[in-house]
Structures are given as C-alpha cells and as structure tokens.
Design a protein around this motif. Structure first.
Motif, PDB file in Angstrom:
ATOM      1  N   LEU A 106       0.873  -1.171   0.000  1.00 53.23           N
ATOM      2  CA  LEU A 106       0.000   0.000   0.000  1.00 53.23           C
ATOM      3  C   LEU A 106       0.909   1.219   0.000  1.00 53.23           C
ATOM      4  O   LEU A 106       1.747   1.373   0.878  1.00 53.23           O
ATOM      5  N   VAL A 107       0.752   2.097  -1.006  1.00 51.57           N
ATOM      6  CA  VAL A 107       1.600   3.280  -1.133  1.00 51.57           C
ATOM      7  C   VAL A 107       0.736   4.529  -1.074  1.00 51.57           C
ATOM      8  O   VAL A 107      -0.279   4.620  -1.774  1.00 51.57           O
ATOM      9  N   THR A 108       1.122   5.485  -0.225  1.00 50.40           N
ATOM     10  CA  THR A 108       0.404   6.750  -0.104  1.00 50.40           C
ATOM     11  C   THR A 108       1.123   7.827  -0.914  1.00 50.40           C
ATOM     12  O   THR A 108       2.337   7.976  -0.823  1.00 50.40           O
ATOM     13  N   VAL A 109       0.335   8.588  -1.687  1.00 49.16           N
ATOM     14  CA  VAL A 109       0.866   9.658  -2.525  1.00 49.16           C
ATOM     15  C   VAL A 109       0.278  10.983  -2.055  1.00 49.16           C
ATOM     16  O   VAL A 109      -0.952  11.133  -2.004  1.00 49.16           O
ATOM     17  N   HIS A 110       1.134  11.934  -1.720  1.00 51.67           N
ATOM     18  CA  HIS A 110       0.691  13.217  -1.169  1.00 51.67           C
ATOM     19  C   HIS A 110       0.633  14.321  -2.217  1.00 51.67           C
ATOM     20  O   HIS A 110      -0.231  15.201  -2.140  1.00 51.67           O
ATOM     21  N   ASP A 111       1.550  14.296  -3.154  1.00 54.17           N
ATOM     22  CA  ASP A 111       1.575  15.324  -4.202  1.00 54.17           C
ATOM     23  C   ASP A 111       2.519  14.870  -5.302  1.00 54.17           C
ATOM     24  O   ASP A 111       3.089  13.775  -5.235  1.00 54.17           O
ATOM     25  N   PHE A 112       2.663  15.735  -6.307  1.00 51.80           N
ATOM     26  CA  PHE A 112       3.603  15.454  -7.390  1.00 51.80           C
ATOM     27  C   PHE A 112       4.568  16.613  -7.568  1.00 51.80           C
ATOM     28  O   PHE A 112       4.846  17.070  -8.679  1.00 51.80           O
ATOM     29  N   VAL A 113       5.084  17.084  -6.429  1.00 52.25           N
ATOM     30  CA  VAL A 113       6.110  18.126  -6.446  1.00 52.25           C
ATOM     31  C   VAL A 113       7.307  17.662  -7.260  1.00 52.25           C
ATOM     32  O   VAL A 113       7.948  18.439  -7.970  1.00 52.25           O
ATOM     33  N   SER A 114       7.596  16.368  -7.191  1.00 52.08           N
ATOM     34  CA  SER A 114       8.749  15.821  -7.909  1.00 52.08           C
ATOM     35  C   SER A 114       8.620  15.978  -9.415  1.00 52.08           C
ATOM     36  O   SER A 114       9.622  15.934 -10.139  1.00 52.08           O
ATOM     37  N   ARG A 115       7.420  16.169  -9.909  1.00 48.78           N
ATOM     38  CA  ARG A 115       7.197  16.371 -11.341  1.00 48.78           C
ATOM     39  C   ARG A 115       6.846  17.826 -11.659  1.00 48.78           C
ATOM     40  O   ARG A 115       7.357  18.400 -12.619  1.00 48.78           O
ATOM     41  N   ASP A 116       5.954  18.396 -10.852  1.00 47.49           N
ATOM     42  CA  ASP A 116       5.434  19.730 -11.168  1.00 47.49           C
ATOM     43  C   ASP A 116       6.312  20.864 -10.664  1.00 47.49           C
ATOM     44  O   ASP A 116       6.276  21.972 -11.207  1.00 47.49           O
ATOM     45  N   PHE A 117       7.079  20.614  -9.605  1.00 45.47           N
ATOM     46  CA  PHE A 117       7.914  21.667  -9.005  1.00 45.47           C
ATOM     47  C   PHE A 117       9.293  21.112  -8.656  1.00 45.47           C
ATOM     48  O   PHE A 117       9.775  21.255  -7.541  1.00 45.47           O
ATOM     49  N   ARG A 118       9.918  20.486  -9.622  1.00 43.81           N
ATOM     50  CA  ARG A 118      11.210  19.835  -9.399  1.00 43.81           C
ATOM     51  C   ARG A 118      12.268  20.796  -8.871  1.00 43.81           C
ATOM     52  O   ARG A 118      13.120  20.432  -8.065  1.00 43.81           O
ATOM     53  N   ASP A 119      12.202  22.066  -9.321  1.00 42.12           N
ATOM     54  CA  ASP A 119      13.229  23.031  -8.926  1.00 42.12           C
ATOM     55  C   ASP A 119      13.178  23.382  -7.442  1.00 42.12           C
ATOM     56  O   ASP A 119      14.130  23.967  -6.912  1.00 42.12           O
ATOM     57  N   PHE A 142      -2.022  -1.465  -3.810  1.00 39.48           N
ATOM     58  CA  PHE A 142      -3.066  -0.529  -3.377  1.00 39.48           C
ATOM     59  C   PHE A 142      -2.469   0.875  -3.353  1.00 39.48           C
ATOM     60  O   PHE A 142      -1.362   1.075  -2.855  1.00 39.48           O
ATOM     61  N   LEU A 143      -3.205   1.845  -3.864  1.00 44.83           N
ATOM     62  CA  LEU A 143      -2.761   3.233  -3.866  1.00 44.83           C
ATOM     63  C   LEU A 143      -3.736   4.079  -3.071  1.00 44.83           C
ATOM     64  O   LEU A 143      -4.956   3.903  -3.168  1.00 44.83           O
ATOM     65  N   TRP A 144      -3.181   5.007  -2.312  1.00 47.07           N
ATOM     66  CA  TRP A 144      -3.983   5.911  -1.480  1.00 47.07           C
ATOM     67  C   TRP A 144      -3.482   7.328  -1.720  1.00 47.07           C
ATOM     68  O   TRP A 144      -2.328   7.631  -1.442  1.00 47.07           O
ATOM     69  N   CYS A 145      -4.333   8.187  -2.268  1.00 43.71           N
ATOM     70  CA  CYS A 145      -4.005   9.589  -2.492  1.00 43.71           C
ATOM     71  C   CYS A 145      -4.702  10.450  -1.448  1.00 43.71           C
ATOM     72  O   CYS A 145      -5.838  10.165  -1.053  1.00 43.71           O
ATOM     73  N   VAL A 146      -4.048  11.531  -1.029  1.00 46.74           N
ATOM     74  CA  VAL A 146      -4.587  12.343   0.058  1.00 46.74           C
ATOM     75  C   VAL A 146      -5.733  13.250  -0.379  1.00 46.74           C
ATOM     76  O   VAL A 146      -6.415  13.838   0.463  1.00 46.74           O
ATOM     77  N   SER A 147      -5.966  13.394  -1.692  1.00 48.67           N
ATOM     78  CA  SER A 147      -7.057  14.252  -2.176  1.00 48.67           C
ATOM     79  C   SER A 147      -7.502  13.780  -3.548  1.00 48.67           C
ATOM     80  O   SER A 147      -6.794  13.022  -4.229  1.00 48.67           O
ATOM     81  N   ASP A 148      -8.666  14.242  -3.966  1.00 49.95           N
ATOM     82  CA  ASP A 148      -9.146  13.936  -5.314  1.00 49.95           C
ATOM     83  C   ASP A 148      -8.216  14.554  -6.356  1.00 49.95           C
ATOM     84  O   ASP A 148      -7.987  13.976  -7.417  1.00 49.95           O
ATOM     85  N   TYR A 149      -7.705  15.752  -6.054  1.00 50.63           N
ATOM     86  CA  TYR A 149      -6.793  16.424  -6.969  1.00 50.63           C
ATOM     87  C   TYR A 149      -5.544  15.579  -7.216  1.00 50.63           C
ATOM     88  O   TYR A 149      -5.140  15.359  -8.362  1.00 50.63           O
ATOM     89  N   THR A 150      -4.923  15.098  -6.131  1.00 54.16           N
ATOM     90  CA  THR A 150      -3.731  14.264  -6.270  1.00 54.16           C
ATOM     91  C   THR A 150      -4.052  12.963  -6.988  1.00 54.16           C
ATOM     92  O   THR A 150      -3.256  12.461  -7.785  1.00 54.16           O
ATOM     93  N   CYS A 151      -5.243  12.432  -6.750  1.00 57.29           N
ATOM     94  CA  CYS A 151      -5.679  11.210  -7.424  1.00 57.29           C
ATOM     95  C   CYS A 151      -5.735  11.417  -8.938  1.00 57.29           C
ATOM     96  O   CYS A 151      -5.261  10.571  -9.715  1.00 57.29           O
TER      97      CYS A 151
END
Length: 370
Positions: A106-119, A142-151
C-alpha cells in the motif's frame, strides 16, 4: 490482517508525513482484526512514540542503522523480507529495491512536487524521487491519495499501473480544535512578541509556497488595517529574496514575526487567535494547514488552485487571480465576515476525519487481502 509500516519518516518532530503515520495507525488499529508492526529507527524520539496509542495490536520495532539511507535500503528491506505480514504500507512513494515481489504494498501519494515543481527540491531529493517514485506507484497493489486532486494527477502521470482503484482522503490531526484563550496562550503569544491582531501563515520557504507574494500583499494590507503577519516554520531564509523584501524601504518589517519550529500546543494557540489564515501557495496536494485552521475556527483565505479548491472553496475564501488589490480585499472580507465563514468551515471540516480515512482503507484491504 498484519501490516508492516515503513517508519522512515518517524525520525524527528511529529509534523508532515510523521503526523499522517501517527494518525492513521491510531485510527486503523481500532479494528480488532488488524495487527500493526512499525519498523522504526533505534532513536525514534519520544515526542512521536508518546502520540501513538497504547494498544495490544500495535508494536514498534526499532531496528538497524541510524543513518536514514542505510536504514531504508538495508535494515528495513531485511526486516520486511523476513517478517511475515499481509501488507507493507509505505506512507510515501518510496519502496526500496529488493523487497520481495510477493509482499503486497500500500503506497500513499501526497503530491507530485517531484514532477510539477522539481526546482523546489534538493538535488538528492530529485534523484531519489526519480529512482523510486515511478516504480513504487506502478507496482503498488493498493494506492492511497490524500485528495481527489492528487488522485487525478496520479491517473494522468501513471495510466498504466497495477492498482486500478485508488483510495482517497486525509485529515488534520485530532489535536487541532477550538480552544479558549487562557494564561498559557497569552504568555506564549507574548513570548514571540505578538501584541496586536495578526494573520497567520504556516509553511516552508520553498518557492511553491509563494511567501514572497504574501509579503507583498501584507505591505498593502497594512495600509488598510493595523495588524501583524506571523510566519511559522520559515525562519531560515536561505537562498531566497525574502530577506531583501523584508529589509526594503517602507516595508513594515516590525510587524512580520518569523518563528522557528513550534509545538502542536503552540500552533493550536496561533490558529485559535489569528484573525485569519492566509495561504498564497501555487500548489498543494491536500492543504493540511488550511484544514488545521478550519478545525480551530480560523477563517481561511487560499488561492483557487490544486487541492485547496476541494478543501476550502465554498467554506473559506478562495481567490481566483493574483491581483494584489483583490487579495487585500479578500483578506479584509474574511476578517469582517469571520462568523459566517466559521459556520461554513465547521460543516466542511466534518468531511475530514482520520476514522473515515482508516475505514476506507480498511474496507479495501479487508476485501482484497482475505
């Protein structure tokens, strides 16, 4: 149902990801058929262990190296591979190599800063994310995202993945709530030189948080109302132009208060006594400070973007443009209409509880692990 928890983030103060780990463990452990083993560092601090509830189905195993890298990629891997469990939960998309393939994840994903804000990330952070994040997300059972947006971001970035269904949800710590001012709170506010009404910001100095813009609108806001700005968690300016703004001619420097790390008790006091909470962030995977402020009946002003839309819009105040005059008026409106906004926020925040999140996760795991 036996879960091993990756305790990599339980190394310092109970903030951020550590709070997610603590709250989820406390909530899902309420189910009698759940057993939790937390694999943690030998020097896990007491400020974390004291917040994990004392239940028979929770155990904390302090293992291996004290160096975080060696612990994660050697000690933790060995522990997971030779410790029988139904599931490994990683609170971030970091699953080290050489975990046995037959161990479900089971992996939780909080955001995609690593892609959208790499700098905004350190070089080491970018490297680790590039090496482990895609593999962790694609191979998760299993994937768990903290918001619908992150999903939705996850679905866009990883259309091909093992886990088709994604659990969503997060919540503020139960600790945050409305509290009346007392002698202790007055003494704390006085100790950090707060002597007048103030607006509050909580977050780091990374460019994504857009603190520069908040300082710029505060200079204009001061012309309309005599108040202070309290900035929590961004004391060290580092390589930014924040210091130049603060020291520029005509800037109300004496009315901006930067704090170092504050405890949960102190942060709750700050939320409870602020006229409003203001975020000018460019992107949030959930919007945790906004939710914490709502729990403390502090009106929230945020941009109309990312996950802040689903958390704040229709309850607090969301601003759809970056015009400074519009932002000044929005903050003044939030202060003026405090009571009305608080009523709406009190209803909205009922949607966010750790028991509800834990129930979602439990139901999915129960259905698929047995």
């Amino acid at each position: 149902m036996h879960l091993i928890v990756n305790g990599y983030n339980l190394r310092g103060y109970p903030v951020g990801i550590a709070n997610v780990v603590i709250n989820f463990i406390n909530s899902i452990s309420k189910y009698d058929d759940v057993k939790i083993t937390v694999a943690a560092f030998k020097d896990i601090p007491s400020c974390i262990t004291e917040r994990i509830v004392n239940r028979d189905n929770i155990s904390i195993k302090k293992i291996g190296f004290k160096n975080p890298f060696l612990w994660l990629f050697f000690s933790f891997v060995h522990f997971v591979n030779f410790h029988k469990a139904d599931l490994l939960w990683s609170p971030t998309p970091i699953v080290p190599f050489f975990i046995r393939k037959n161990i479900r994840r089971l992996v939780t994903v909080h955001d995609f800063v690593s892609r959208d804000f790499r700098d905004t990330m350190t070089r080491a952070g970018r490297l680790v994310s590039a090496l482990v994040e895609p593999r962790a997300i694609k191979s998760a059972d299993f994937l768990w995202c903290v918001s619908d947006y992150t999903c939705e971001r996850l679905k866009n970035y990883y259309p091909r993945r093992r886990s088709e269904n994604i659990i969503t949800g997060s919540a503020p710590d139960l600790f945050f709530k409305k509290a009346e001012q007392n002698k202790a709170s007055r003494n704390f506010l006085s100790s950090i030189k707060i002597s007048k009404d103030y607006i509050l910001f909580v977050g780091s100095l990374e460019p994504r948080k857009n603190l520069k813009f908040l300082l710029e609108i505060f200079a204009e806001l001061k012309r309309e109302k005599d108040l202070s700005l309290v900035v929590v968690g961004a004391r060290k300016w580092g390589k930014t132009d924040i210091k130049d703004i603060i020291n520029s001619d005509g800037f109300p420097k004496d009315d901006v208060i930067f704090t170092d790390f504050v405890s949960e008790d102190e942060l709750r006091i700050l939320y409870n006594n602020a006229l409003c909470y203001v975020s000018t962030s460019l992107n949030e995977g959930f919007g945790l400070p906004q939710a914490e402020a709502m729990k403390c009946e502090c009106p929230v002003v945020s941009p109309y973007n990312s996950a802040m839309i689903e958390v704040v819009d229709g309850a607090g105040v969301t601003v759809k443009e970056w015009d400074k005059g519009v932002w000044v008026n929005s903050v003044l409106s939030a202060i003026k209409n405090r009571n009305e906004i608080i009523k709406k926020q009190n209803e909205r925040i009922k949607n966010y509880s750790w028991d509800k999140v834990a129930q979602k996760v439990y139901n999915v795991l129960k259905e698929n692990l047995e």
